[in-house]
Design an enzyme around this catalytic site. Structure first.
Site, PDB file in Angstrom:
ATOM      1  N   TYR A 150       0.770  -1.115  -0.048  1.00 57.36           N
ATOM      2  CA  TYR A 150      -0.308  -0.035  -0.055  1.00 57.36           C
ATOM      3  C   TYR A 150       0.942   1.401  -0.178  1.00 57.36           C
ATOM      4  CZ  TYR A 150      -3.569   3.243   1.770  1.00 57.36           C
ATOM      5  OH  TYR A 150      -4.268   4.376   1.941  1.00 57.36           O
ATOM      6  N   ALA A 152       3.897   1.818  -0.910  1.00 58.13           N
ATOM      7  CA  ALA A 152       4.681   1.845  -2.317  1.00 58.13           C
ATOM      8  C   ALA A 152       3.596   2.348  -3.337  1.00 58.13           C
ATOM      9  CB  ALA A 152       5.287   0.568  -2.676  1.00 58.13           C
ATOM     10  N   ILE A 183      -8.594   8.200   9.258  1.00 52.34           N
ATOM     11  CA  ILE A 183      -9.917   8.527   9.268  1.00 52.34           C
ATOM     12  C   ILE A 183     -10.728   7.220   9.391  1.00 52.34           C
ATOM     13  CG2 ILE A 183     -11.869   9.679   7.992  1.00 52.34           C
ATOM     14  CD1 ILE A 183      -8.517  10.414   6.654  1.00 52.34           C
TER      15      ILE A 183
HETATM   16  N1  LIG Z   1      -9.381   6.209   5.806  1.00 49.41           N
HETATM   17  C1  LIG Z   1      -8.016   6.518   5.815  1.00 49.41           C
HETATM   18  O1  LIG Z   1      -7.639   6.739   7.128  1.00 49.41           O
HETATM   19  C2  LIG Z   1      -7.042   7.052   4.609  1.00 49.41           C
HETATM   20  C3  LIG Z   1      -5.875   7.468   5.028  1.00 49.41           C
HETATM   21  C4  LIG Z   1      -4.978   7.848   4.131  1.00 49.41           C
HETATM   22  C5  LIG Z   1      -5.624   7.582   2.640  1.00 49.41           C
HETATM   23  N2  LIG Z   1      -6.865   7.096   2.487  1.00 49.41           N
HETATM   24  C6  LIG Z   1      -7.145   6.815   1.180  1.00 49.41           C
HETATM   25  O2  LIG Z   1      -8.328   7.742   0.706  1.00 49.41           O
HETATM   26  C7  LIG Z   1      -8.970   6.933  -0.248  1.00 49.41           C
HETATM   27  C8  LIG Z   1     -10.338   6.780   0.073  1.00 49.41           C
HETATM   28  O3  LIG Z   1     -10.380   5.769   1.091  1.00 49.41           O
HETATM   29  P1  LIG Z   1     -11.669   5.646   2.146  1.00 49.41           P
HETATM   30  O4  LIG Z   1     -11.065   5.797   3.614  1.00 49.41           O
HETATM   31  O5  LIG Z   1     -12.774   6.614   1.946  1.00 49.41           O
HETATM   32  O6  LIG Z   1     -11.983   4.126   2.154  1.00 49.41           O
HETATM   33  P2  LIG Z   1     -13.209   3.399   1.476  1.00 49.41           P
HETATM   34  O7  LIG Z   1     -13.089   2.038   1.384  1.00 49.41           O
HETATM   35  O8  LIG Z   1     -14.530   4.079   2.375  1.00 49.41           O
HETATM   36  O9  LIG Z   1     -13.576   3.939  -0.173  1.00 49.41           O
HETATM   37  C9  LIG Z   1     -12.752   3.567  -1.104  1.00 49.41           C
HETATM   38  C10 LIG Z   1     -13.711   3.548  -2.251  1.00 49.41           C
HETATM   39  O10 LIG Z   1     -13.014   3.088  -3.526  1.00 49.41           O
HETATM   40  C11 LIG Z   1     -13.590   2.110  -4.242  1.00 49.41           C
HETATM   41  N3  LIG Z   1     -13.064   1.287  -5.104  1.00 49.41           N
HETATM   42  C12 LIG Z   1     -12.355   0.270  -4.714  1.00 49.41           C
HETATM   43  N4  LIG Z   1     -11.788  -0.043  -5.843  1.00 49.41           N
HETATM   44  C13 LIG Z   1     -12.225   0.490  -6.877  1.00 49.41           C
HETATM   45  C14 LIG Z   1     -12.096   0.550  -8.240  1.00 49.41           C
HETATM   46  N5  LIG Z   1     -11.323  -0.413  -8.869  1.00 49.41           N
HETATM   47  N6  LIG Z   1     -12.591   1.522  -8.883  1.00 49.41           N
HETATM   48  C15 LIG Z   1     -13.402   2.319  -8.501  1.00 49.41           C
HETATM   49  N7  LIG Z   1     -13.619   2.432  -7.311  1.00 49.41           N
HETATM   50  C16 LIG Z   1     -13.130   1.581  -6.484  1.00 49.41           C
HETATM   51  C17 LIG Z   1     -14.692   1.396  -3.122  1.00 49.41           C
HETATM   52  O11 LIG Z   1     -15.632   0.996  -3.441  1.00 49.41           O
HETATM   53  C18 LIG Z   1     -14.842   2.416  -2.052  1.00 49.41           C
HETATM   54  O12 LIG Z   1     -16.293   2.852  -2.170  1.00 49.41           O
HETATM   55  C19 LIG Z   1      -8.230   5.824  -0.700  1.00 49.41           C
HETATM   56  O13 LIG Z   1      -7.349   5.978  -1.815  1.00 49.41           O
HETATM   57  C20 LIG Z   1      -7.476   5.352   0.603  1.00 49.41           C
HETATM   58  O14 LIG Z   1      -6.224   4.895   0.000  1.00 49.41           O
HETATM   59  C21 LIG Z   1      -7.403   6.836   3.436  1.00 49.41           C
END
Ligand SMILES: NC(=O)c1ccc[n+]([C@@H]2O[C@H](COP(=O)([O-])OP(=O)(O)OC[C@H]3O[C@@H](n4cnc5c(N)ncnc54)[C@H](O)[C@@H]3O)[C@@H](O)[C@H]2O)c1
Length: 259
Positions: A150, A152, A183
């Site tokens: 993740y 990377a 989050i």
């Molecule tokens: N939640 C955290 O603490 C956190 C921290 C750092 C980064 N992020 C990043 O924030 C972004 C959103 O994450 P989140 O926390 O809302 O998680 P989440 O799981 O609630 O949302 C991720 C969304 O991406 C969608 N998704 C997955 N594969 C997909 C694909 N192939 N095509 C289209 N959509 C796809 C999922 O269906 C989901 O709705 C991500 O990129 C995650 O890596 C989250």
């Protein structure tokens, strides 16, 4: 004048849906996309009911080039595409020695290739001034041994932001990255059980308490972040208030990664 269109990927998720709700204040049309059709429709109904923007949806797997092409055909029919937020992503903890090649590939397919395909399609059609915001992660700068894949994939997203910033600055297209901190979305809800399975001391601790403990150990400000924190930073990067900012990475993490 043409309507301005912003595309938000991962919009059925915790961060993507909050971002879509926030940027609806600033664009004429918000095109939300995800692979989860029902959840996406619920987002359209919720945001559409309370915003002045037109909110429309299109199901798309960002790792599939043909689906990305179809998404942009739809976007072009709606107006002038000026904003892109790449928030779709997957995570999941796994130790370095246990990590399967297929897990590595899937994370890169979605987090990194998906961001590239979307950004590539965007710069082909975008109407300047335009802006890309890539949702990276503090995992890109953490050296976490259960997040090698993740981390990377998210570090690569930052470098992609740099490439697009340099390549498209003179065409009036900016490209920046955000590193969200902690989050409590589905991504964390699905990951916390791994912690319990690998630490007997957590056997009787709830998921929420485990998450709170991680936040307490890692975040100088001592609190988790909210989806709205990330949405606000995204809205800034998309706006003309950030007209001279490109190729940058902003940590919205309560001080976890000191840049
Ligand atoms: N939640 C955290 O603490 C956190 C921290 C750092 C980064 N992020 C990043 O924030 C972004 C959103 O994450 P989140 O926390 O809302 O998680 P989440 O799981 O609630 O949302 C991720 C969304 O991406 C969608 N998704 C997955 N594969 C997909 C694909 N192939 N095509 C289209 N959509 C796809 C999922 O269906 C989901 O709705 C991500 O990129 C995650 O890596 C989250």
């Amino acid at each position: 004048m043409n309507s301005t269109v912003v595309i938000v990927t991962g919009a059925a998720g915790g961060l993507g849906s909050a971002i879509a709700a926030r940027v609806a204040d600033d664009f004429d049309v918000v095109l939300v996309t995800d692979i989860q059709e029902k959840a996406l429709q619920a987002v359209v109904e919720r945001i559409g009911a309370s915003s002045r923007a037109r909110v429309i949806s299109h199901v798309c797997d960002v790792s599939d080039p043909d689906q990305v092409t179809a998404l942009f055909e739809r976007a072009n029919q709606v107006g002038a595409v000026t904003g892109l937020v790449n928030a779709a992503g997957i995570g999941g903890f796994c130790g370095i020695e246990e990590l399967l090649p297929q897990q590595w590939d899937r994370v890169f397919e979605i987090n990194t290739k998906g961001t590239f395909l979307m950004s590539q399609a965007f710069v082909r059609v975008a109407t300047a001034p335009a802006s890309i915001v890539n949702i990276s992660s503090i995992g890109a700068r953490s050296g976490n041994d259960v997040l090698a894949h993740y981390g990377a994939s998210k570090a690569a997203v930052i470098e992609l932001s740099h490439s697009f910033a340099r390549g498209y600055g003179r065409k009036g297209i900016r490209s920046n990255a955000i590193m969200p901190g902690f989050i409590y979305t589905d991504m964390w809800r699905n990951s916390v059980p791994f912690m319990r399975e690998h630490n007997p001391a957590l056997a009787d601790v709830t998921d929420e308490q485990i998450f709170a403990g991680i936040v307490d150990q890692n975040v100088p400000m001592g609190r988790p972040q909210e989806p709205e924190d990330i949405a606000e930073a995204t809205a800034f990067f998309l706006s003309e208030r950030a007209k001279n900012i490109t190729g940058q990475t902003l940590a919205v993490d309560g001080g976890t990664v000191l840049t």
